[in-house]
Structure formats: C-alpha cells, structure tokens
Design a protein around this motif. Structure first.
Motif, short mmCIF file in Angstrom:
data_model
loop_
_atom_site.label_atom_id
_atom_site.label_comp_id
_atom_site.label_asym_id
_atom_site.label_seq_id
_atom_site.Cartn_x
_atom_site.Cartn_y
_atom_site.Cartn_z
N ARG A 112 -20.47 -1.12 5.05
CA ARG A 112 -19.64 -2.28 5.37
C ARG A 112 -20.32 -3.21 6.36
N ARG A 113 -21.07 -2.59 7.29
CA ARG A 113 -21.70 -3.42 8.31
C ARG A 113 -22.56 -4.50 7.65
N MET A 166 -20.50 -7.17 5.80
CA MET A 166 -19.89 -8.14 6.71
C MET A 166 -20.90 -9.20 7.10
N LEU A 192 -9.67 1.68 11.83
CA LEU A 192 -10.41 1.90 10.59
C LEU A 192 -10.47 0.64 9.75
N TYR A 194 -17.06 0.94 13.19
CA TYR A 194 -17.56 1.41 11.90
C TYR A 194 -17.50 2.93 11.94
N ASP A 195 -16.86 3.51 10.96
CA ASP A 195 -16.57 4.94 11.07
C ASP A 195 -17.73 5.82 10.65
N ARG A 245 -6.78 1.21 1.27
CA ARG A 245 -6.85 2.33 0.34
C ARG A 245 -8.07 3.19 0.58
N GLN A 246 -8.98 2.69 1.41
CA GLN A 246 -10.15 3.49 1.72
C GLN A 246 -9.92 4.38 2.94
N ILE A 289 -13.68 -14.01 9.88
CA ILE A 289 -14.80 -14.95 9.78
C ILE A 289 -14.65 -15.85 8.56
N GLN A 290 -14.29 -15.25 7.44
CA GLN A 290 -14.09 -16.06 6.24
C GLN A 290 -13.01 -17.13 6.45
N PHE A 300 -14.17 -9.22 8.81
CA PHE A 300 -14.64 -9.99 7.66
C PHE A 300 -13.66 -11.11 7.30
N GLY A 340 -9.12 -2.33 1.66
CA GLY A 340 -9.54 -1.61 2.86
C GLY A 340 -8.57 -0.49 3.20
N ARG A 379 -19.39 4.80 -0.41
CA ARG A 379 -18.94 3.41 -0.24
C ARG A 379 -20.09 2.53 0.22
N ASN A 384 0.81 -1.20 0.00
CA ASN A 384 0.00 0.00 0.00
C ASN A 384 0.85 1.26 0.00
N PRO A 389 -8.69 7.44 4.64
CA PRO A 389 -8.30 8.75 4.11
C PRO A 389 -6.89 9.13 4.54
N THR A 390 -6.09 9.61 3.59
CA THR A 390 -4.70 9.96 3.92
C THR A 390 -4.62 11.14 4.86
N MET A 391 -5.68 11.92 4.90
CA MET A 391 -5.59 13.12 5.76
C MET A 391 -5.41 12.76 7.23
N PRO A 409 -13.33 -3.44 10.51
CA PRO A 409 -14.41 -4.20 9.84
C PRO A 409 -13.86 -5.19 8.82
N ILE A 410 -12.77 -4.81 8.17
CA ILE A 410 -12.18 -5.70 7.17
C ILE A 410 -11.50 -6.88 7.86
N ARG A 460 -8.36 8.61 -2.46
CA ARG A 460 -8.72 8.26 -1.09
C ARG A 460 -9.44 9.42 -0.39
N THR A 461 -10.31 10.09 -1.13
CA THR A 461 -11.00 11.22 -0.51
C THR A 461 -12.11 10.70 0.39
N PRO A 462 -12.31 11.34 1.53
CA PRO A 462 -13.27 10.83 2.48
C PRO A 462 -14.72 10.93 1.98
#
Lengths: 306, 444
Positions: free
Chosen positions: B13-14, B17, A219, A304-305, A191-192, A229-230, A226, A189, B10, A107, A194-196, A222-223, B4-6
C-alpha cells in the motif's frame, strides 16, 4: 550498458525473437508517447507564458515575475483563493466522513450490496457533470424542492443560488453528495481488515466505538491518506460546478469564484493568458505544498501494518 | 465472508499511495495546458477546399436555418462554398479567442461589440478601408456605420441593428385596469409608480417590473441620460460616482415600494424568451433587445407593448443608442479575404440575404433594404423595425465602442450590484468601488 547490450543483442534465434518482441513493445508505447507530447509541449509553453504578457493575439512579451507580483495585489485573485480554500477545507473532510460512514454501513453485510454500492457511487460519476449541476440549480432554486420542503415547516428558505451567503454552501453540499468514489475505496479497505481482530476485541469486551478507534481507523489510515490526497487535489481544481452554476461569472458577488474559474476568465474572457498561466503554475505549487504537508503529517497518523 | 484472511497477499500500500499522490499532482497542471499559443504547435493549416470560406456565429437552430438559406443563394451565385459553424453565445467568445491564438482564425465571423477592440486593437481584424470598394457601405445609416469604426478604421458591418426597449404585458395591465405610461415620454418616476401599482393590483403575484442592475446595456442608457459617457471617446471610464449611486438608489427605491422583485430574484435562467420572467408571468415588464420582440411576444401571450426606455425626454440628454447584436468582421490573417469580402457585401447589401434572414439579428443596417423588408415581416417585427428606424432618424448622442478590458467592468458590476441588492454594501460605497475598479480595469 555495453554489457547489457551484448547480452540482449546476441545472435541466435532466441535473441531475434526478443528483439522482435521489444519492437512490438515500443510500438505499443507509441500512442502513449505521442499523447505525452500533447501534454509536455503545452506544459512547458505555459511555464514560459507565465513569465510573459500574452493576449492570445499578439506574440508574448517577456515580463519576468510581473504576473506573480500582480497576483498578490489582485483582490479577485485573493478572493478566488479564499473561495477555493473554504470549499476544500470544508467539503473534503465532510465528504470523506460521509464516505467512511456509508462504507462502514455497507460493510456490515447488507443484502444486495452491489446495488447499494452502485447507487452510492453514481453521484461521484455525475457530480461534476453539467446536467447534474443544472439539476442542482433547480433543486436549490427559489422555488425548488429544497425550499418547498423547508416551507412545510414554515421556514422561508433563502435564494440559495443567488444569495452570496449561501451559494458556496450549496456547492459544498453537492461535493459531499459525490462521496461515492472514496466510499468504494474505503469499502475495499474495510474488507481487507481481518475479522479476527474484531472477534478478539469483542471477546475482550471492547465497545463498537472502541473497535472503530483502535482497529478500524489505524488499519484504514493508509486508505484515508490516499483518499485525502486525491480529494484535496481534485477539490483545489474545481471548475465545472462553479462555471455551470452561474454561467461562468463566479457570482453571486464572486462568492463562487473558484481559482480555476478565475483563471479561465482571465485567460479566455479578458485575454490575459500570461497571467492565467502564472496562476496555473501557482496553483501547482499550492497543491504541491498541501500534498507535501499531508505526506509529512502521515508519519504521525498513517499506520502500515506490515 | 471468509475472504478476509490475514494471509492473503496484497499490494504494497505504501507504494500505491505514493504513486497515486504524484500522479494526482500531475493532473493539477490541467488548466495550464490550455494555454497553448501561437508558435507552440497550434495548427495553421486552413482546412477546407479551394475557395471555401469558414464563417462562424452564435445563435440557435432557427437562426441557423435562415442563415443557411441566405448562404445557399450566395453559393449558388458565386460558386464559393461557405463552411459554417455556430454555437451558443457564451462559449462562442472563448472559442473565437482560442482559434485566433492557434492561428486558425475563421474568415468571416460574428464579432461581439464588447470585444471588438480586444481584437481590432491587436490587428486581428481587417480594416475595410484597406479593401477598396469591395464592400459598399454607402447604404448604411450614419449610426450604423459608426458602430464598426475605431479611430477611423472600419472593422466590419453590423449584422443588424437593435436597441434595448421596455416591453409591457398588456394582458396584465388590461386585466387590472392599469394605464401604461406614454412610452416615448415616460420618466423613471413613472416606471416606479407604474410598477408599484401592478404589484399592488395583483396582490404581489406579479411584480410591476424587473431587470438586472448589472446589465451594462441598461446602466449605459441611464449614465448617458445623466449627460455622461459610460465609455468615453478616448476609451476611458466616464461615469461619475453620483450617477452610479443614483442608479442603485433608483432600483432600490422601486424594490422598497414593492414594484421591483426582492433580492436574489433573478436566477440563472436560460437566455431565451421562453424562460423569461415575463413569459412565466412573474413580471409585467422588462427590458429586452428589440430584435427579440417577436419571440418574447410569442412566449408571453402575444399582447406586448414596446416602449422606449424611461427618462428619454426627462433626463439631461437622450440615453438610448442604436446598437447591434454583432458585427460581421473579417480576419486580417484570412487566406480567403476576397471571397469573404464578397460574402460580406452580399450579406450587407443584397436584399435577398435580408429576405432570407429576416430580423433574426436585428434590422438590416442598409436603410433601403430595411424599409423594403417591412412588408414581409410579422407584426411584432414590424413594430421593432419601426422603433429602430425611428431611433436612427433622431439626434442621439454618439456612443463609443467598449474599450479593451470592458469585460472586467461587466464582471465588477455584476459582483457589486449583488452586494447592493443584499444590503452588504451601501449604494455610495458600491458606486465608489465600481468607479475605482472600472478605471483600474481600463488602465491595464
């Protein structure tokens, strides 16, 4: 319901078109539905068989919970549980950790990322395949390259495949090696995020480790959840690796007698199909329990954000 | 990388999952699905045209070629088409069981000896006594006929006869000037002495002998030599703890003396002669089924001696028996029984069938045909055939078919023998555990 019908079944060209479209929809569903029958019928058949004495050749005889009672007095059954639990609880965390580590490295903007991604992903496509398990058997053979490598350092490697103390660990290594598919999901995940957040943290002087713990992990939780569990579910159901490695025997000394391998032996080699069905349903319950526990634990560590 | 903008939309996710967790759970039922049985949708339409019979066996391409050649003669003569299927021996058994369960049984099949009673006791196989004189069994030797008998019923005809035998690579013994003991009268002590001397002479490059302690055919000979039956006439387990322990001790003593390879030596190599240890040059002798003598000879340099098992004249009684790789059996539910019976008779009694197939499945069970065939055989096949004809003429104690549950005994021995090999179980503990587990397996 009648109201809905009224609305849909109205006269007029538009309604006719819609009805036509519905029919096409059902038509497209048909293959799925037929395929579903192939799942549902055996599904309930195996539930029934779990309560019978069934030898494949004669009609099943109803014996109530006898199969389930017998299971917990069967040392090989308990051995298969032990092997499967050991395998799962060692290899799943290790492979997820490896997946996350590699995903984080990739990444950081490596050149030729798609190539690396494919290269790391490849083993997870191959890991459960017969050819790779055979290859693995050669690599870890008495005179395979692993022992040749150890030989350079004057270490006499064990017989990985035939020594009961090492056979399972070799399969765990094989599992860890197939970290590609959770890795790809981790990468998506990552890459999602945010870089900020990282930029702000860097400005405040947070170390990389601190950034990992306070930004990446929460952050990404959740991934992770997932993937966990998988991997748990897949790992409980391991079959091919054990079957191929020792020609279906679960050897050496039952040290690789996976749950599903023992189930297969009972059902198809020893003609105890009722017992095997009971084992399958017990495995379903075991997996449901562990999946449920993971879900419950998620409250405490999955964020979860939104 | 500014994607990668907020604000980017999307998936929730909940929800993602949760659905994936549940669908994964559904997969967990996979193994149970295989348990589709009779009365649960298994197809019972026998495929194929009028009078076509379905015949299944295991083997390799070379065996398939000679088998098809025999079947061509049959089809040409009778007009009965034969649809064949063959595969590797391991999966063969699982597939056969599944076909029976689905009500789609083959008409004529290779029936493994160790699962004969699993099928026969459950009424799945045709008793040839009920078929009149459709199949002539008069040409079979006494020991050949006995192989297919269970409680007076006859569930097939041996596809061929074989036994186990000891092969020794003469290239190695000649090179080092080691004498091979007399194969008809040697004892297990002679084997120990011989094997240690080979290992010593080759400086550990070649082990004198090696075989799996867990192969049932091997231990069965040993147990019979001790005056006991591994499987008794009434289908029980008959070996004593003392005899089983002596088996483990005998092998361990050879291992300690260096003549037998160390723990963990036997890996899962393919079953063929080419992959064998004698072909690889790491063993000077090993145990094989005699019908494979030619292929082992070809794979190991062409200079093998075929010996009887050690201890045949020094034990309480003879241990070897005439065996067969498999029977040809007919399904009791077959819709083409008459045609299948004709084919069975052809395979058993027509010299042309045996001429075509040679000894790929062992020596023809019909003694006359076996003798007539001798002239056509390669030298090694002739040696193996003489070995078998010799054994059949001798007074061997009877051997009894594997009772149902026998495969669990094979599994138990494999696990326990490994424990002994690696020293995690003493030979006496192992013998006690094996006898207990075996008795238990047969009681179920």
């Amino acid at each position: 319901m009648p109201a809905a019908r009224e609305r849909r079944g109205g006269r007029g060209p538009a309604a006719g078109r819609r009805r036509h479209r519905d029919r096409a929809g059902y038509l497209f569903l048909l293959p799925w539905f037929l395929g579903m029958l192939l799942v549902v019928i055996p599904f309930f058949a195996s539930l029934y068989l779990a309560f019978t004495d069934y030898n494949l050749l004669n009609d099943p005889k109803w014996i109530g919970f006898e199969n389930f009672r017998e299971m917990f007095a069967d040392p090989l059954y308990l051995q298969s549980l032990k092997v499967t639990f050991t395998y799962t609880f060692v290899s799943v965390p290790l492979s997820l950790a490896a997946a996350l580590l590699v995903a984080m490295v990739l990444n950081r903007g490596v050149k030729g990322l798609p190539v690396y991604r494919a290269v790391f992903y490849l083993p997870s496509l191959l890991g459960a395949s017969v050819a790779v398990v055979l290859l693995w058997r050669e690599i870890f053979g008495r005179e395979g390259i692993v022992n040749a490598f150890l030989g350079w350092f004057g270490v006499q490697g064990p017989s990985w495949t035939t020594d009961p103390d090492y056979a399972l660990s070799m399969l765990i290594v094989l599992h860890v090696w197939t970290f590609g598919s959770p890795m790809v999901i981790f990468l998506a995940g990552l890459r999602q995020i945010p870089t900020m957040y990282y930029e702000a943290a860097a400005v405040d002087g947070a170390s990389r480790w601190r950034q990992f713990r306070s930004i990446t992990l929460p952050l990404l939780s959740p991934i992770i959840f997932f993937n966990l569990i998988q991997s748990l579910i897949a790992s409980f159901q391991t079959f091919t690796q054990g079957f191929v490695m020792n020609n279906g025997s679960g050897g050496p000394a039952n040290s690789t007698l996976f749950y599903n391998l023992y189930l297969y032996q009972q059902g198809f080699n020893q003609f105890h199909m009722g017992y095997a069905s009971a084992m399958a349903w017990t495995l379903l319950i075991v997996i449901a329990v562990f999946t449920g526990l993971t879900f419950l634990s998620g409250k405490y560590w999955v964020h979860y954000d939104n | 990388m500014n994607d990668r903008t907020p604000s980017r939309p999307r998936l929730s996710r909940r929800n993602l999952m949760k659905t994936s967790g549940l669908s994964g759970l559904g997969l967990a039922l996979g193994p149970g699905l295989a348990a589709c049985g009779r009365g649960f949708g298994g197809g019972d339409d026998s495929s194929g045209g009028e009078g076509e019979i379905n015949m299944v066996w295991w083997g390799d391409a070379a065996r398939a070629e000679v088998t098809e050649a025999a079947l061509d003669i049959f089809t040409e003569e009778t007009g009965i088409a034969v649809k064949t299927e063959y595969q590797d021996s391991g999966p063969y058994q699982d597939k056969l069981a599944t076909r029976f369960a689905a009500g789609d049984e083959p008409d004529l099949m290779a029936q493994r000896m160790d699962s004969l009673r699993e099928f026969a006791d459950r009424g799945a196989l045709l008793d040839l006594n009920t078929a009149g004189d459709a199949v002539d069994l008069s040409g079979l030797s006494e020991s050949a006929r006995a192989l297919a008998e269970v409680d007076g019923a006859v569930y097939g005809v041996p596809a061929g006869l074989n036994a186990i035998g000891f092969i020794v690579n003469r290239d190695i013994t000649d090179e080092h000037g080691i004498a091979i003991p007399d194969g008809d009268t040697w004892s297990w002590d002679d084997l120990a002495e011989f094997s240690a001397s080979v290992t010593e002479a080759t400086g550990g490059e070649v082990y004198g002998t090696g075989f799996e302690a867990s192969t049932l055919a091997n231990i069965i000979v040993w147990i019979r030599q001790q005056g006991e039956d591994f499987f008794t006439e009434d289908g029980r387990f008959g070996a004593s703890e003392a005899s089983v322990q002596a088996w483990f001790d005998m092998i361990q003593a050879m291992r300690d003396a260096g003549g037998f390879p160390p723990a963990g030596f036997f890996e899962q190599v393919g079953g063929g002669a080419e992959q064998s240890y004698i072909a690889a040059g790491t063993l000077a002798s090993q145990i094989i089924p005699t019908n494979n003598f030619l292929s082992y000879s070809q794979a190991a340099g062409g200079n093998l001696a075929l010996l009887r098992m050690p201890g045949e004249t020094t034990g309480v009684r003879r241990g070897q028996s005439v065996d067969c790789p498999h029977l040809w059996s007919i399904a009791s539910a077959s819709e083409h029984q008459d045609e299948a019976l004709r084919l069975l008779d052809f395979l058993a009694n027509d010299p042309r069938a045996s001429q075509a197939t040679g000894t790929t499945r062992g020596v023809p069970p019909n003694s006359q045909i076996a003798e007539d065939l001798m002239g056509d055989l390669a030298e090694e096949d002739r040696t193996a055939t003489e070995y078998l004809i010799g054994l059949q003429g001798e007074d061997l104690p009877p051997s009894f078919p594997y009772p149902p549950g026998g495969s669990a005994i094979a599994d138990a021995l494999a696990a326990i023998a490994t424990e002994v090999e690696f020293g995690s179980m003493s030979s006496s503990e192992a013998a006690a555990a094996f006898v207990a587990q075996s008795q238990d397996a047969l009681e179920q």
